[in-house]
Design an enzyme around this catalytic site. Structure first.
Site, short mmCIF file in Angstrom:
data_model
loop_
_atom_site.label_atom_id
_atom_site.label_comp_id
_atom_site.label_asym_id
_atom_site.label_seq_id
_atom_site.Cartn_x
_atom_site.Cartn_y
_atom_site.Cartn_z
N LYS A 1 0.83 -1.21 0.00
CA LYS A 1 0.00 0.00 0.00
C LYS A 1 0.86 1.26 0.00
O LYS A 1 0.60 2.21 -0.72
CB LYS A 1 -0.91 0.08 1.25
N ARG B 1 -9.34 1.71 8.65
CA ARG B 1 -9.03 0.32 9.00
C ARG B 1 -10.16 -0.35 9.76
O ARG B 1 -10.03 -1.53 10.11
CB ARG B 1 -7.77 0.29 9.87
N ARG C 1 12.83 -8.85 4.29
CA ARG C 1 13.23 -7.50 4.73
C ARG C 1 14.15 -7.60 5.95
O ARG C 1 15.12 -6.87 6.07
CB ARG C 1 11.99 -6.68 5.14
N ARG D 1 11.05 -1.71 10.70
CA ARG D 1 10.18 -1.01 11.65
C ARG D 1 10.03 -1.86 12.89
O ARG D 1 10.18 -3.08 12.84
CB ARG D 1 8.81 -0.81 11.02
N ARG E 1 -0.85 -8.50 13.30
CA ARG E 1 -1.41 -7.47 12.43
C ARG E 1 -2.33 -8.09 11.37
O ARG E 1 -3.34 -7.50 11.00
CB ARG E 1 -0.28 -6.66 11.77
P1 AMP Z 1 0.95 0.97 8.95
O1 AMP Z 1 2.20 1.75 8.76
O2 AMP Z 1 -0.20 1.48 8.12
O3 AMP Z 1 1.14 -0.52 8.79
O4 AMP Z 1 0.51 1.18 10.47
C1 AMP Z 1 1.34 0.79 11.53
C2 AMP Z 1 0.53 0.70 12.81
O5 AMP Z 1 -0.04 1.98 13.11
C3 AMP Z 1 -0.66 -0.25 12.77
O6 AMP Z 1 -0.29 -1.59 13.03
C4 AMP Z 1 -1.54 0.34 13.86
O7 AMP Z 1 -1.04 0.03 15.16
C5 AMP Z 1 -1.33 1.84 13.66
N1 AMP Z 1 -2.30 2.39 12.68
C6 AMP Z 1 -2.02 2.92 11.47
N2 AMP Z 1 -3.13 3.32 10.84
C7 AMP Z 1 -4.16 3.00 11.68
C8 AMP Z 1 -5.57 3.13 11.58
N3 AMP Z 1 -6.17 3.65 10.49
N4 AMP Z 1 -6.30 2.72 12.64
C9 AMP Z 1 -5.74 2.21 13.74
N5 AMP Z 1 -4.42 2.03 13.89
C10 AMP Z 1 -3.62 2.42 12.87
#
Ligand code: AMP
Length: 192
Positions: free
Chosen positions: A13, A88, A127, A135, A146
């Site tokens: 994404k 989400r 990775r 990360r 996740r």
């Molecule tokens: P990402 O970089 O999009 O994979 O997000 C990393 C982490 O941030 C996720 O595993 C959640 O803990 C938090 N996070 C990011 N976007 C959201 C969202 N829209 N709703 C809730 N938690 C989020």
């Protein structure tokens, strides 16, 4: 034009929304990036989110809806945005629809990157092996969590957006350039 890049963690994404944002001249709004920036800056929001993120859980809906609403009112979102990692949950999607409607806008399209779980785990493992930009939540245990969260809380959005006739599904297993081309093809027919 307002677009949502949708898919499980590791589906690409971030990569595709960056490319798309650049090509369309729209900002990429990644809640994950915004939360990581808040953590790096040591803000109260960052501090409150860190533990949840590290264990692969979602941060509360109000938190992400709040940061998106604030970000969306910046002048660079005048022509729309590419949403990456948001919404989400159904509650977030509903809040986003309301926020956009209040501004006379709407979601135009949701692009789902479809991938399989085994391939996602393999991507994260490679990775890690490459020792690249890792990360805190990029490890096999957290990824499993996740993915669980994705299927339980996020996948239901496919029905939500499918019901609105806004969902397009793409093969996220294809090479990056091929996915980018598929997206470009879909967008060609859409006014923006
Ligand atoms: P990402 O970089 O999009 O994979 O997000 C990393 C982490 O941030 C996720 O595993 C959640 O803990 C938090 N996070 C990011 N976007 C959201 C969202 N829209 N709703 C809730 N938690 C989020």
């Amino acid at each position: 034009m307002n677009l949502v890049l949708f898919g499980p963690p590791g589906a690409g994404k971030g990569t595709q929304s960056k490319i798309l944002a650049e090509v369309r001249g729209l900002p990429q709004l990644s809640t994950g990036d915004m939360l990581r920036a808040a953590i790096a800056a040591g803000t109260p929001l960052g501090l409150a989110s860190k533990a949840l993120m590290d264990k692969g859980a979602l941060v509360p809906d109000e938190t992400v809806v709040g940061i998106i609403a604030e970000r969306y009112d910046q002048p660079d979102c005048a022509n729309g945005a590419v949403f990456d990692g948001f919404p989400r949950t159904i509650a977030q999607a509903e809040a986003l629809d309301i926020m956009l409607a209040e501004r006379g806008r709407k979601i135009d399209l949701v692009l789902e990157l479809k991938v399989d779980d085994a391939a996602l785990l393999a991507r994260v493992e490679s990775r890690i092996a490459a020792g690249g930009t890792l990360r805190a939540d990029d490890n096999p245990e957290t990824l499993k969590k996740r993915l669980e969260v994705y299927y339980k809380s996020t996948a239901p959005l496919l029905g939500y957006y499918g019901g609105q006739g806004k969902l397009k599904t793409l093969d996220g297993m294809a090479p990056i350039e091929a996915v980018t081309r598929q997206i470009a093809g879909i967008l060609e027919g859409i006014k923006g």
